[in-house]
Design a protein around this motif. Structure first.
Motif, PDB file in Angstrom:
ATOM      1  N   ARG A  78      10.088  10.374   1.975  1.00 40.21           N
ATOM      2  CA  ARG A  78       9.688   9.167   2.707  1.00 40.21           C
ATOM      3  C   ARG A  78       9.591   9.326   4.225  1.00 40.21           C
ATOM      4  NH1 ARG A  78      11.363   3.546  -0.172  1.00 40.21           N
ATOM      5  NH2 ARG A  78       9.840   3.782  -1.840  1.00 40.21           N
ATOM      6  N   LYS A 104       5.493  -3.813   5.521  1.00 45.53           N
ATOM      7  CA  LYS A 104       5.469  -2.474   6.058  1.00 45.53           C
ATOM      8  C   LYS A 104       4.072  -1.944   6.318  1.00 45.53           C
ATOM      9  CE  LYS A 104       9.679  -0.295   4.469  1.00 45.53           C
ATOM     10  NZ  LYS A 104       9.886   0.682   3.420  1.00 45.53           N
ATOM     11  N   SER A 105       3.045  -2.755   6.052  1.00 45.73           N
ATOM     12  CA  SER A 105       1.701  -2.180   6.143  1.00 45.73           C
ATOM     13  C   SER A 105       1.189  -2.073   7.557  1.00 45.73           C
ATOM     14  CB  SER A 105       0.714  -3.011   5.362  1.00 45.73           C
ATOM     15  OG  SER A 105       0.683  -4.335   5.867  1.00 45.73           O
ATOM     16  N   PRO A 129       5.671  -4.765   0.077  1.00 41.13           N
ATOM     17  CA  PRO A 129       4.358  -4.189   0.376  1.00 41.13           C
ATOM     18  C   PRO A 129       3.688  -4.812   1.603  1.00 41.13           C
ATOM     19  CG  PRO A 129       4.510  -4.807  -1.947  1.00 41.13           C
ATOM     20  CD  PRO A 129       5.731  -5.323  -1.279  1.00 41.13           C
ATOM     21  N   LYS A 130       3.919  -6.073   1.832  1.00 44.50           N
ATOM     22  CA  LYS A 130       3.249  -6.741   2.939  1.00 44.50           C
ATOM     23  C   LYS A 130       3.759  -6.277   4.307  1.00 44.50           C
ATOM     24  CE  LYS A 130       0.387  -9.252   0.868  1.00 44.50           C
ATOM     25  NZ  LYS A 130       0.929 -10.276  -0.044  1.00 44.50           N
ATOM     26  N   SER A 186       4.880  -2.486  -7.896  1.00 48.47           N
ATOM     27  CA  SER A 186       4.566  -2.539  -6.467  1.00 48.47           C
ATOM     28  C   SER A 186       3.553  -3.625  -6.154  1.00 48.47           C
ATOM     29  CB  SER A 186       3.999  -1.195  -5.993  1.00 48.47           C
ATOM     30  OG  SER A 186       4.925  -0.167  -6.206  1.00 48.47           O
ATOM     31  N   ASN A 187       2.484  -3.687  -6.950  1.00 47.95           N
ATOM     32  CA  ASN A 187       1.359  -4.521  -6.560  1.00 47.95           C
ATOM     33  C   ASN A 187       1.369  -5.920  -7.160  1.00 47.95           C
ATOM     34  OD1 ASN A 187       0.223  -2.424  -5.025  1.00 47.95           O
ATOM     35  ND2 ASN A 187      -0.548  -1.505  -6.898  1.00 47.95           N
ATOM     36  N   ARG A 230       5.934  -0.074 -17.714  1.00 46.16           N
ATOM     37  CA  ARG A 230       5.920   1.313 -17.242  1.00 46.16           C
ATOM     38  C   ARG A 230       5.350   2.242 -18.304  1.00 46.16           C
ATOM     39  NH1 ARG A 230      11.549   4.084 -16.160  1.00 46.16           N
ATOM     40  NH2 ARG A 230      11.735   3.760 -18.389  1.00 46.16           N
ATOM     41  N   TRP A 262      13.421   1.235  -6.245  1.00 42.85           N
ATOM     42  CA  TRP A 262      12.922   1.262  -4.872  1.00 42.85           C
ATOM     43  C   TRP A 262      13.023   2.636  -4.221  1.00 42.85           C
ATOM     44  CZ3 TRP A 262      15.774  -2.665  -7.018  1.00 42.85           C
ATOM     45  CH2 TRP A 262      15.063  -3.862  -7.222  1.00 42.85           C
ATOM     46  N   SER A 263      13.537   3.610  -4.946  1.00 46.00           N
ATOM     47  CA  SER A 263      13.498   4.966  -4.393  1.00 46.00           C
ATOM     48  C   SER A 263      12.045   5.397  -4.253  1.00 46.00           C
ATOM     49  CB  SER A 263      14.213   5.958  -5.309  1.00 46.00           C
ATOM     50  OG  SER A 263      15.474   5.498  -5.644  1.00 46.00           O
ATOM     51  N   CYS A 264      11.200   4.879  -5.137  1.00 45.27           N
ATOM     52  CA  CYS A 264       9.792   5.248  -5.079  1.00 45.27           C
ATOM     53  C   CYS A 264       8.882   4.052  -4.800  1.00 45.27           C
ATOM     54  CB  CYS A 264       9.368   5.914  -6.386  1.00 45.27           C
ATOM     55  SG  CYS A 264      10.227   7.465  -6.688  1.00 45.27           S
ATOM     56  N   HIS A 265       9.128   2.943  -5.471  1.00 50.38           N
ATOM     57  CA  HIS A 265       8.269   1.776  -5.262  1.00 50.38           C
ATOM     58  C   HIS A 265       8.625   1.116  -3.936  1.00 50.38           C
ATOM     59  CE1 HIS A 265       6.386   1.893  -9.221  1.00 50.38           C
ATOM     60  NE2 HIS A 265       7.541   2.359  -9.637  1.00 50.38           N
ATOM     61  N   ILE A 266       7.609   0.832  -3.170  1.00 51.04           N
ATOM     62  CA  ILE A 266       7.831   0.314  -1.822  1.00 51.04           C
ATOM     63  C   ILE A 266       8.239  -1.142  -1.904  1.00 51.04           C
ATOM     64  CG2 ILE A 266       6.620  -0.213   0.324  1.00 51.04           C
ATOM     65  CD1 ILE A 266       5.061   2.529  -0.572  1.00 51.04           C
ATOM     66  N   MET A 312      -0.310  -4.652 -14.451  1.00 49.92           N
ATOM     67  CA  MET A 312       1.080  -4.276 -14.708  1.00 49.92           C
ATOM     68  C   MET A 312       1.570  -3.301 -13.648  1.00 49.92           C
ATOM     69  SD  MET A 312       1.439  -3.960 -18.781  1.00 49.92           S
ATOM     70  CE  MET A 312       0.068  -2.914 -19.163  1.00 49.92           C
ATOM     71  N   ASN A 318       0.884   1.243   0.610  1.00 49.32           N
ATOM     72  CA  ASN A 318       1.825   0.402  -0.130  1.00 49.32           C
ATOM     73  C   ASN A 318       1.418   0.161  -1.568  1.00 49.32           C
ATOM     74  OD1 ASN A 318       3.414   0.150   2.132  1.00 49.32           O
ATOM     75  ND2 ASN A 318       2.167  -1.529   2.904  1.00 49.32           N
ATOM     76  N   THR A 333       5.901   6.130  -3.656  1.00 48.35           N
ATOM     77  CA  THR A 333       6.212   7.449  -3.107  1.00 48.35           C
ATOM     78  C   THR A 333       6.964   8.195  -4.216  1.00 48.35           C
ATOM     79  OG1 THR A 333       8.382   6.828  -2.285  1.00 48.35           O
ATOM     80  CG2 THR A 333       6.504   6.410  -0.837  1.00 48.35           C
TER      81      THR A 333
END
Ligand code: SF4
Ligand code: SF4
Ligand code: SF4
Lengths: 262, 129
Positions: free
Chosen positions: A180, B128-129, B125-126, B90-91, B66, B118-122, B87, A188, A192
Protein backbone atom coordinates in the motif's frame (compact mmCIF):
# COMPACT_ATOMS: atom_id res chain seq x y z
CA UNK A 1 -21.55 -50.74 40.48
CA UNK A 2 -21.97 -52.26 37.09
CA UNK A 3 -25.59 -51.30 36.68
CA UNK A 4 -24.97 -47.70 37.71
CA UNK A 5 -22.16 -47.37 35.21
CA UNK A 6 -24.48 -48.62 32.53
CA UNK A 7 -27.05 -46.06 33.55
CA UNK A 8 -24.56 -43.26 33.34
CA UNK A 9 -23.42 -44.39 29.90
CA UNK A 10 -27.02 -44.53 28.74
CA UNK A 11 -27.60 -41.05 30.08
CA UNK A 12 -24.58 -39.78 28.18
CA UNK A 13 -25.78 -41.44 25.02
CA UNK A 14 -29.21 -39.87 25.23
CA UNK A 15 -27.74 -36.45 26.03
CA UNK A 16 -25.41 -36.67 23.07
CA UNK A 17 -28.32 -37.56 20.82
CA UNK A 18 -30.33 -34.67 22.19
CA UNK A 19 -27.44 -32.30 21.52
CA UNK A 20 -27.17 -33.32 17.89
CA UNK A 21 -30.83 -32.73 17.14
CA UNK A 22 -30.62 -28.98 17.48
CA UNK A 23 -28.15 -28.32 14.66
CA UNK A 24 -30.16 -30.66 12.44
CA UNK A 25 -33.36 -28.80 13.17
CA UNK A 26 -31.55 -25.52 12.64
CA UNK A 27 -30.30 -26.65 9.28
CA UNK A 28 -33.82 -27.50 8.20
CA UNK A 29 -35.10 -24.17 9.41
CA UNK A 30 -32.39 -22.35 7.50
CA UNK A 31 -33.04 -24.21 4.29
CA UNK A 32 -36.63 -23.08 4.39
CA UNK A 33 -35.51 -19.49 4.81
CA UNK A 34 -33.12 -19.44 1.89
CA UNK A 35 -35.34 -21.25 -0.56
CA UNK A 36 -38.13 -18.81 0.24
CA UNK A 37 -36.21 -15.86 -1.17
CA UNK A 38 -35.45 -15.98 -4.86
CA UNK A 39 -32.02 -14.64 -5.47
CA UNK A 40 -30.32 -14.81 -8.83
CA UNK A 41 -26.59 -14.63 -9.40
CA UNK A 42 -25.56 -14.05 -13.00
CA UNK A 43 -23.06 -12.60 -15.41
CA UNK A 44 -23.34 -9.03 -16.59
CA UNK A 45 -25.15 -8.61 -19.89
CA UNK A 46 -22.21 -6.83 -21.51
CA UNK A 47 -19.48 -9.32 -20.53
CA UNK A 48 -17.18 -10.43 -23.33
CA UNK A 49 -16.74 -14.15 -23.87
CA UNK A 50 -14.18 -16.43 -25.48
CA UNK A 51 -13.06 -20.01 -25.30
CA UNK A 52 -9.45 -18.93 -24.78
CA UNK A 53 -8.50 -15.29 -24.62
CA UNK A 54 -5.29 -14.54 -26.46
CA UNK A 55 -3.10 -11.57 -27.27
CA UNK A 56 -1.00 -10.71 -30.30
CA UNK A 57 1.78 -8.18 -29.73
CA UNK A 58 3.14 -6.45 -32.79
CA UNK A 59 6.67 -5.79 -31.56
CA UNK A 60 7.56 -3.81 -34.69
CA UNK A 61 5.52 -0.94 -33.31
CA UNK A 62 7.71 -0.51 -30.22
CA UNK A 63 11.10 1.06 -30.70
CA UNK A 64 12.22 1.96 -27.21
CA UNK A 65 11.29 1.41 -23.58
CA UNK A 66 9.53 4.76 -23.70
CA UNK A 67 7.00 3.31 -26.17
CA UNK A 68 6.06 0.62 -23.66
CA UNK A 69 5.69 3.03 -20.77
CA UNK A 70 2.08 4.16 -21.39
CA UNK A 71 0.89 0.54 -21.56
CA UNK A 72 2.68 -0.47 -18.37
CA UNK A 73 1.49 2.67 -16.68
CA UNK A 74 -2.13 1.98 -17.67
CA UNK A 75 -2.01 -1.57 -16.37
CA UNK A 76 -0.22 -0.84 -13.13
CA UNK A 77 -2.38 2.17 -12.38
CA UNK A 78 -5.77 0.50 -12.65
CA UNK A 79 -4.61 -2.60 -10.80
CA UNK A 80 -2.90 -0.81 -7.92
CA UNK A 81 0.46 -2.39 -8.68
CA UNK A 82 3.03 -0.87 -6.31
CA UNK A 83 6.24 0.68 -7.61
CA UNK A 84 8.95 -0.86 -5.45
CA UNK A 85 12.45 0.26 -6.31
CA UNK A 86 14.25 -2.69 -4.72
CA UNK A 87 14.72 -5.22 -7.55
CA UNK A 88 14.13 -8.14 -5.19
CA UNK A 89 10.76 -6.83 -4.09
CA UNK A 90 9.55 -5.58 -7.45
CA UNK A 91 5.94 -6.26 -8.50
CA UNK A 92 5.30 -6.55 -12.24
CA UNK A 93 2.22 -7.38 -14.27
CA UNK A 94 3.49 -6.03 -17.57
CA UNK A 95 7.05 -5.04 -18.38
CA UNK A 96 9.65 -4.81 -21.12
CA UNK A 97 12.67 -7.01 -21.66
CA UNK A 98 15.36 -7.85 -24.25
CA UNK A 99 14.83 -10.33 -27.04
CA UNK A 100 17.33 -12.79 -25.61
CA UNK A 101 15.52 -12.73 -22.23
CA UNK A 102 12.07 -13.01 -23.75
CA UNK A 103 13.03 -15.74 -26.20
CA UNK A 104 16.02 -17.66 -24.87
CA UNK A 105 16.81 -20.48 -27.24
CA UNK A 106 15.63 -18.45 -30.19
CA UNK A 107 18.37 -15.84 -29.89
CA UNK A 108 21.26 -16.36 -32.25
CA UNK A 109 24.70 -14.95 -31.48
CA UNK A 110 24.17 -12.15 -33.97
CA UNK A 111 20.77 -10.63 -34.44
CA UNK A 112 19.16 -8.13 -36.71
CA UNK A 113 19.91 -4.75 -35.21
CA UNK A 114 16.32 -3.68 -34.87
CA UNK A 115 15.41 -6.87 -33.02
CA UNK A 116 18.47 -6.62 -30.80
CA UNK A 117 17.48 -3.16 -29.58
CA UNK A 118 13.73 -3.51 -29.57
CA UNK A 119 12.02 -3.91 -26.18
CA UNK A 120 9.64 -6.86 -25.86
CA UNK A 121 6.49 -6.58 -23.77
CA UNK A 122 6.04 -9.53 -21.47
CA UNK A 123 3.21 -10.56 -19.17
CA UNK A 124 1.51 -13.72 -17.97
CA UNK A 125 0.87 -15.91 -21.01
CA UNK A 126 -2.33 -17.43 -19.67
CA UNK A 127 -0.92 -20.73 -20.81
CA UNK A 128 -3.25 -23.42 -22.02
CA UNK A 129 -1.28 -25.96 -20.03
CA UNK A 130 -0.20 -23.84 -17.06
CA UNK A 131 2.43 -25.33 -14.76
CA UNK A 132 1.72 -22.69 -12.11
CA UNK A 133 -1.77 -24.11 -11.66
CA UNK A 134 -0.44 -27.60 -11.16
CA UNK A 135 1.99 -26.37 -8.52
CA UNK A 136 -0.53 -24.48 -6.42
CA UNK A 137 -1.53 -26.50 -3.36
CA UNK A 138 -4.59 -24.40 -2.53
CA UNK A 139 -6.18 -23.76 -5.93
CA UNK A 140 -5.56 -20.08 -5.33
CA UNK A 141 -4.55 -19.97 -8.97
CA UNK A 142 -6.46 -21.91 -11.58
CA UNK A 143 -7.45 -21.86 -15.21
CA UNK A 144 -10.95 -20.53 -15.74
CA UNK A 145 -12.82 -23.02 -17.85
CA UNK A 146 -15.12 -20.40 -19.28
CA UNK A 147 -12.44 -18.27 -20.97
CA UNK A 148 -9.02 -19.77 -20.31
CA UNK A 149 -7.77 -16.97 -18.08
CA UNK A 150 -5.29 -18.17 -15.47
CA UNK A 151 -6.79 -16.43 -12.48
CA UNK A 152 -5.64 -15.65 -8.96
CA UNK A 153 -7.78 -15.75 -5.84
CA UNK A 154 -5.90 -13.41 -3.55
CA UNK A 155 -8.17 -14.43 -0.68
CA UNK A 156 -6.93 -17.95 -0.85
CA UNK A 157 -3.24 -17.54 -1.70
CA UNK A 158 -1.04 -18.64 1.20
CA UNK A 159 2.12 -17.17 -0.27
CA UNK A 160 4.00 -20.45 -0.67
CA UNK A 161 5.39 -19.26 -4.05
CA UNK A 162 5.30 -22.74 -5.63
CA UNK A 163 3.60 -21.12 -8.62
CA UNK A 164 6.50 -18.70 -9.03
CA UNK A 165 8.94 -21.55 -9.06
CA UNK A 166 6.80 -23.39 -11.59
CA UNK A 167 6.22 -20.51 -14.01
CA UNK A 168 8.99 -20.51 -16.64
CA UNK A 169 8.27 -16.91 -17.59
CA UNK A 170 8.75 -15.09 -14.29
CA UNK A 171 5.25 -13.73 -14.76
CA UNK A 172 4.43 -13.76 -11.06
CA UNK A 173 5.53 -11.41 -8.29
CA UNK A 174 5.43 -11.87 -4.55
CA UNK A 175 4.50 -9.17 -2.05
CA UNK A 176 7.42 -9.24 0.33
CA UNK A 177 6.13 -6.04 1.92
CA UNK A 178 2.82 -4.32 2.43
CA UNK A 179 2.30 -2.83 -1.05
CA UNK A 180 0.00 0.00 0.00
CA UNK A 181 2.61 2.67 0.80
CA UNK A 182 4.17 2.14 -2.63
CA UNK A 183 1.07 2.69 -4.71
CA UNK A 184 1.41 6.12 -6.27
CA UNK A 185 -2.24 6.70 -7.09
CA UNK A 186 -4.78 4.27 -5.74
CA UNK A 187 -7.61 3.13 -7.98
CA UNK A 188 -10.43 2.79 -5.49
CA UNK A 189 -12.42 0.51 -7.74
CA UNK A 190 -9.85 -2.27 -7.53
CA UNK A 191 -8.50 -3.86 -4.36
CA UNK A 192 -4.85 -3.71 -3.40
CA UNK A 193 -2.99 -6.80 -2.26
CA UNK A 194 -1.55 -7.52 1.17
CA UNK A 195 1.85 -8.71 2.27
CA UNK A 196 2.37 -12.39 1.56
CA UNK A 197 0.37 -13.00 -1.61
CA UNK A 198 1.41 -13.56 -5.20
CA UNK A 199 0.04 -11.48 -8.04
CA UNK A 200 0.20 -11.27 -11.83
CA UNK A 201 -1.65 -10.05 -14.91
CA UNK A 202 -5.30 -11.16 -14.89
CA UNK A 203 -5.99 -10.39 -18.58
CA UNK A 204 -8.18 -7.61 -17.20
CA UNK A 205 -10.97 -10.03 -16.28
CA UNK A 206 -12.73 -7.23 -14.39
CA UNK A 207 -12.84 -5.16 -17.60
CA UNK A 208 -13.91 -8.05 -19.85
CA UNK A 209 -16.79 -8.63 -17.43
CA UNK A 210 -18.19 -5.20 -18.25
CA UNK A 211 -17.51 -5.32 -21.97
CA UNK A 212 -14.14 -3.52 -22.11
CA UNK A 213 -10.90 -4.73 -23.65
CA UNK A 214 -7.76 -4.97 -21.49
CA UNK A 215 -6.27 -1.64 -20.50
CA UNK A 216 -2.93 -2.27 -22.20
CA UNK A 217 -4.68 -3.16 -25.47
CA UNK A 218 -6.83 -0.07 -25.27
CA UNK A 219 -3.90 2.35 -24.99
CA UNK A 220 -1.64 0.52 -27.47
CA UNK A 221 -2.86 2.30 -30.63
CA UNK A 222 -3.39 -1.03 -32.31
CA UNK A 223 -0.02 -2.57 -31.47
CA UNK A 224 -1.76 -5.12 -29.26
CA UNK A 225 -4.70 -7.23 -30.37
CA UNK A 226 -6.94 -9.25 -28.12
CA UNK A 227 -9.51 -11.91 -28.92
CA UNK A 228 -10.62 -15.52 -28.93
CA UNK A 229 -7.93 -17.94 -30.04
CA UNK A 230 -10.56 -20.50 -31.06
CA UNK A 231 -12.68 -18.16 -33.12
CA UNK A 232 -11.27 -18.36 -36.68
CA UNK A 233 -12.80 -14.98 -37.45
CA UNK A 234 -11.24 -13.18 -34.49
CA UNK A 235 -8.71 -10.40 -34.91
CA UNK A 236 -5.98 -12.40 -33.20
CA UNK A 237 -6.48 -15.35 -35.51
CA UNK A 238 -6.46 -13.06 -38.51
CA UNK A 239 -3.12 -11.60 -37.40
CA UNK A 240 -1.66 -15.03 -36.67
CA UNK A 241 -2.77 -16.22 -40.09
CA UNK A 242 -1.24 -13.31 -41.95
CA UNK A 243 1.99 -12.80 -39.99
CA UNK A 244 4.83 -14.93 -38.80
CA UNK A 245 4.43 -15.12 -35.00
CA UNK A 246 6.45 -16.68 -32.21
CA UNK A 247 5.65 -17.54 -28.61
CA UNK A 248 7.86 -17.59 -25.54
CA UNK A 249 9.63 -20.88 -24.68
CA UNK A 250 7.20 -22.86 -26.78
CA UNK A 251 9.40 -25.92 -26.41
CA UNK A 252 8.33 -26.29 -22.76
CA UNK A 253 4.81 -27.16 -23.82
CA UNK A 254 2.92 -24.68 -21.64
CA UNK A 255 1.13 -23.40 -24.77
CA UNK A 256 1.29 -19.64 -24.16
CA UNK A 257 -1.65 -17.57 -25.40
CA UNK A 258 0.45 -14.50 -26.11
CA UNK A 259 1.83 -14.34 -29.67
CA UNK A 260 4.54 -12.01 -30.93
CA UNK A 261 4.94 -10.57 -34.42
CA UNK A 262 8.66 -9.97 -34.80
CA UNK B 1 -8.82 -38.05 54.39
CA UNK B 2 -6.28 -35.85 56.07
CA UNK B 3 -6.00 -33.55 53.09
CA UNK B 4 -9.71 -32.83 53.00
CA UNK B 5 -9.31 -29.28 54.27
CA UNK B 6 -6.60 -28.64 51.74
CA UNK B 7 -8.72 -29.92 48.88
CA UNK B 8 -11.73 -27.88 49.92
CA UNK B 9 -9.64 -24.72 50.14
CA UNK B 10 -8.18 -25.46 46.74
CA UNK B 11 -11.61 -25.93 45.21
CA UNK B 12 -12.88 -22.73 46.82
CA UNK B 13 -9.90 -20.76 45.51
CA UNK B 14 -10.36 -22.25 42.07
CA UNK B 15 -13.98 -21.17 41.94
CA UNK B 16 -13.15 -17.74 43.28
CA UNK B 17 -10.68 -17.20 40.47
CA UNK B 18 -12.97 -18.57 37.80
CA UNK B 19 -15.97 -16.57 38.95
CA UNK B 20 -14.11 -13.37 39.69
CA UNK B 21 -14.58 -11.83 36.23
CA UNK B 22 -18.34 -12.42 36.40
CA UNK B 23 -18.53 -10.78 39.80
CA UNK B 24 -16.26 -7.94 38.77
CA UNK B 25 -18.25 -7.09 35.65
CA UNK B 26 -21.71 -7.71 37.18
CA UNK B 27 -24.41 -5.46 35.82
CA UNK B 28 -21.96 -3.71 33.55
CA UNK B 29 -22.75 -5.24 30.18
CA UNK B 30 -21.09 -3.35 27.36
CA UNK B 31 -23.76 -1.24 25.65
CA UNK B 32 -25.00 -2.58 22.33
CA UNK B 33 -23.34 -0.43 19.68
CA UNK B 34 -25.31 2.01 17.57
CA UNK B 35 -24.17 2.00 13.97
CA UNK B 36 -24.34 5.18 11.96
CA UNK B 37 -25.60 5.36 8.41
CA UNK B 38 -24.11 7.72 5.89
CA UNK B 39 -26.59 10.08 4.16
CA UNK B 40 -26.25 7.92 1.06
CA UNK B 41 -27.11 4.73 2.94
CA UNK B 42 -30.07 6.47 4.57
CA UNK B 43 -31.36 7.74 1.26
CA UNK B 44 -31.22 4.24 -0.21
CA UNK B 45 -33.53 3.10 2.62
CA UNK B 46 -32.94 -0.55 1.93
CA UNK B 47 -29.72 -2.50 1.63
CA UNK B 48 -29.22 -5.38 -0.77
CA UNK B 49 -31.46 -7.41 1.53
CA UNK B 50 -33.56 -6.58 4.61
CA UNK B 51 -31.84 -5.06 7.63
CA UNK B 52 -32.43 -8.16 9.76
CA UNK B 53 -30.96 -10.38 7.07
CA UNK B 54 -27.93 -8.12 6.64
CA UNK B 55 -27.34 -7.94 10.38
CA UNK B 56 -27.36 -11.67 10.77
CA UNK B 57 -26.05 -12.92 7.44
CA UNK B 58 -23.85 -10.28 5.79
CA UNK B 59 -20.77 -12.41 6.23
CA UNK B 60 -22.38 -15.36 4.47
CA UNK B 61 -23.66 -13.05 1.77
CA UNK B 62 -20.16 -11.67 1.22
CA UNK B 63 -18.76 -15.17 1.14
CA UNK B 64 -21.23 -16.16 -1.59
CA UNK B 65 -20.44 -12.96 -3.48
CA UNK B 66 -16.73 -13.52 -3.32
CA UNK B 67 -16.95 -17.07 -4.60
CA UNK B 68 -19.39 -16.13 -7.35
CA UNK B 69 -17.24 -13.26 -8.60
CA UNK B 70 -13.77 -14.72 -8.17
CA UNK B 71 -14.46 -18.36 -8.88
CA UNK B 72 -17.34 -18.28 -11.36
CA UNK B 73 -16.92 -14.84 -12.92
CA UNK B 74 -20.54 -13.94 -12.13
CA UNK B 75 -20.82 -10.40 -10.93
CA UNK B 76 -24.51 -9.50 -10.82
CA UNK B 77 -26.77 -10.18 -7.83
CA UNK B 78 -30.53 -9.92 -8.21
CA UNK B 79 -32.27 -9.61 -4.85
CA UNK B 80 -35.76 -10.99 -4.13
CA UNK B 81 -37.28 -7.66 -5.20
CA UNK B 82 -35.61 -8.01 -8.58
CA UNK B 83 -33.10 -5.20 -8.07
CA UNK B 84 -29.63 -5.78 -9.55
CA UNK B 85 -26.37 -5.13 -7.73
CA UNK B 86 -22.74 -5.38 -8.71
CA UNK B 87 -21.35 -7.95 -6.26
CA UNK B 88 -18.45 -5.89 -5.03
CA UNK B 89 -17.42 -5.09 -1.48
CA UNK B 90 -15.36 -2.10 -2.64
CA UNK B 91 -17.75 -0.70 -5.20
CA UNK B 92 -21.18 -1.57 -3.81
CA UNK B 93 -21.08 -2.10 -0.03
CA UNK B 94 -18.39 0.40 0.82
CA UNK B 95 -19.79 2.93 -1.60
CA UNK B 96 -22.77 3.50 0.73
CA UNK B 97 -21.10 2.44 3.95
CA UNK B 98 -18.07 4.62 3.50
CA UNK B 99 -17.80 5.22 7.26
CA UNK B 100 -15.94 2.14 8.41
CA UNK B 101 -15.25 3.51 11.90
CA UNK B 102 -18.89 4.32 12.69
CA UNK B 103 -20.44 1.41 10.84
CA UNK B 104 -18.35 -1.73 10.43
CA UNK B 105 -15.94 -1.27 13.30
CA UNK B 106 -18.53 -0.55 15.99
CA UNK B 107 -20.19 -3.91 15.69
CA UNK B 108 -17.04 -5.83 14.91
CA UNK B 109 -15.33 -4.44 17.99
CA UNK B 110 -18.37 -5.23 20.13
CA UNK B 111 -18.45 -8.79 18.84
CA UNK B 112 -14.66 -8.98 19.04
CA UNK B 113 -14.22 -10.11 15.45
CA UNK B 114 -11.38 -8.85 13.29
CA UNK B 115 -12.14 -9.41 9.63
CA UNK B 116 -9.23 -8.55 7.35
CA UNK B 117 -11.30 -7.40 4.37
CA UNK B 118 -9.70 -3.97 4.52
CA UNK B 119 -6.16 -5.24 4.14
CA UNK B 120 -6.96 -5.23 0.44
CA UNK B 121 -10.35 -3.61 -0.12
CA UNK B 122 -10.11 0.14 0.15
CA UNK B 123 -12.22 1.29 3.07
CA UNK B 124 -13.85 4.50 1.96
CA UNK B 125 -13.68 4.68 -1.79
CA UNK B 126 -14.92 8.25 -1.96
CA UNK B 127 -12.67 10.08 0.45
CA UNK B 128 -9.36 8.75 -0.67
CA UNK B 129 -9.80 9.45 -4.36
S1 SF4 C 1 2.86 -17.47 -17.88
FE1 SF4 C 1 3.43 -18.39 -15.93
S2 SF4 C 1 1.92 -17.61 -14.51
FE2 SF4 C 1 1.09 -17.26 -16.54
S3 SF4 C 1 -0.14 -19.09 -16.95
FE3 SF4 C 1 1.87 -19.48 -17.85
S4 SF4 C 1 2.95 -20.56 -16.22
FE4 SF4 C 1 1.18 -19.61 -15.25
S1 SF4 D 1 1.85 -18.61 -3.74
FE1 SF4 D 1 -0.40 -18.60 -3.72
S2 SF4 D 1 -1.02 -18.90 -5.86
FE2 SF4 D 1 1.16 -19.45 -5.72
S3 SF4 D 1 1.18 -21.64 -5.40
FE3 SF4 D 1 1.22 -20.72 -3.35
S4 SF4 D 1 -0.94 -20.53 -2.75
FE4 SF4 D 1 -0.91 -20.94 -4.96
S1 SF4 E 1 -4.14 -7.66 -19.89
FE1 SF4 E 1 -4.69 -6.23 -18.26
S2 SF4 E 1 -3.69 -7.07 -16.47
FE2 SF4 E 1 -2.72 -8.03 -18.22
S3 SF4 E 1 -0.97 -6.73 -18.68
FE3 SF4 E 1 -2.66 -5.97 -19.93
S4 SF4 E 1 -3.57 -4.35 -18.69
FE4 SF4 E 1 -2.29 -5.57 -17.32
Amino acid sequence: MDSSRRRILRLFGISALALTTRPVLNAFAKEEQTTGAEVVIKEGAKSLKARQWAMVIDTRKFESEADLEPLIEACHKIHNVPALQNKNHEIKWLWGTHYHNAFPGKAARFLAEKVEHRPFLVLCNHCENPPCVRACPTKATWKREADGIVFMDFHRCIGCRFCMAACPFGARSFNYRDPRPFIKETNNKFPTRMKGVVEKCNFCAERLAVGQLPACVEVSNGALAFGDLYDPASEVRELIRTHYTIRRKQILGTEPSVYYIV
Amino acid sequence: MKSKALIVTGVVIFFLIVLFPFWYMRGKAAPVPEVELTPKAKAAQKCVRSTEYMKAEHMQLLDVWRDAVVREGKRIYVNPEGKEFNMSLSNTCLDCHSNKAEFCDRCHNYASVRPYCWSCHIENPKEKS
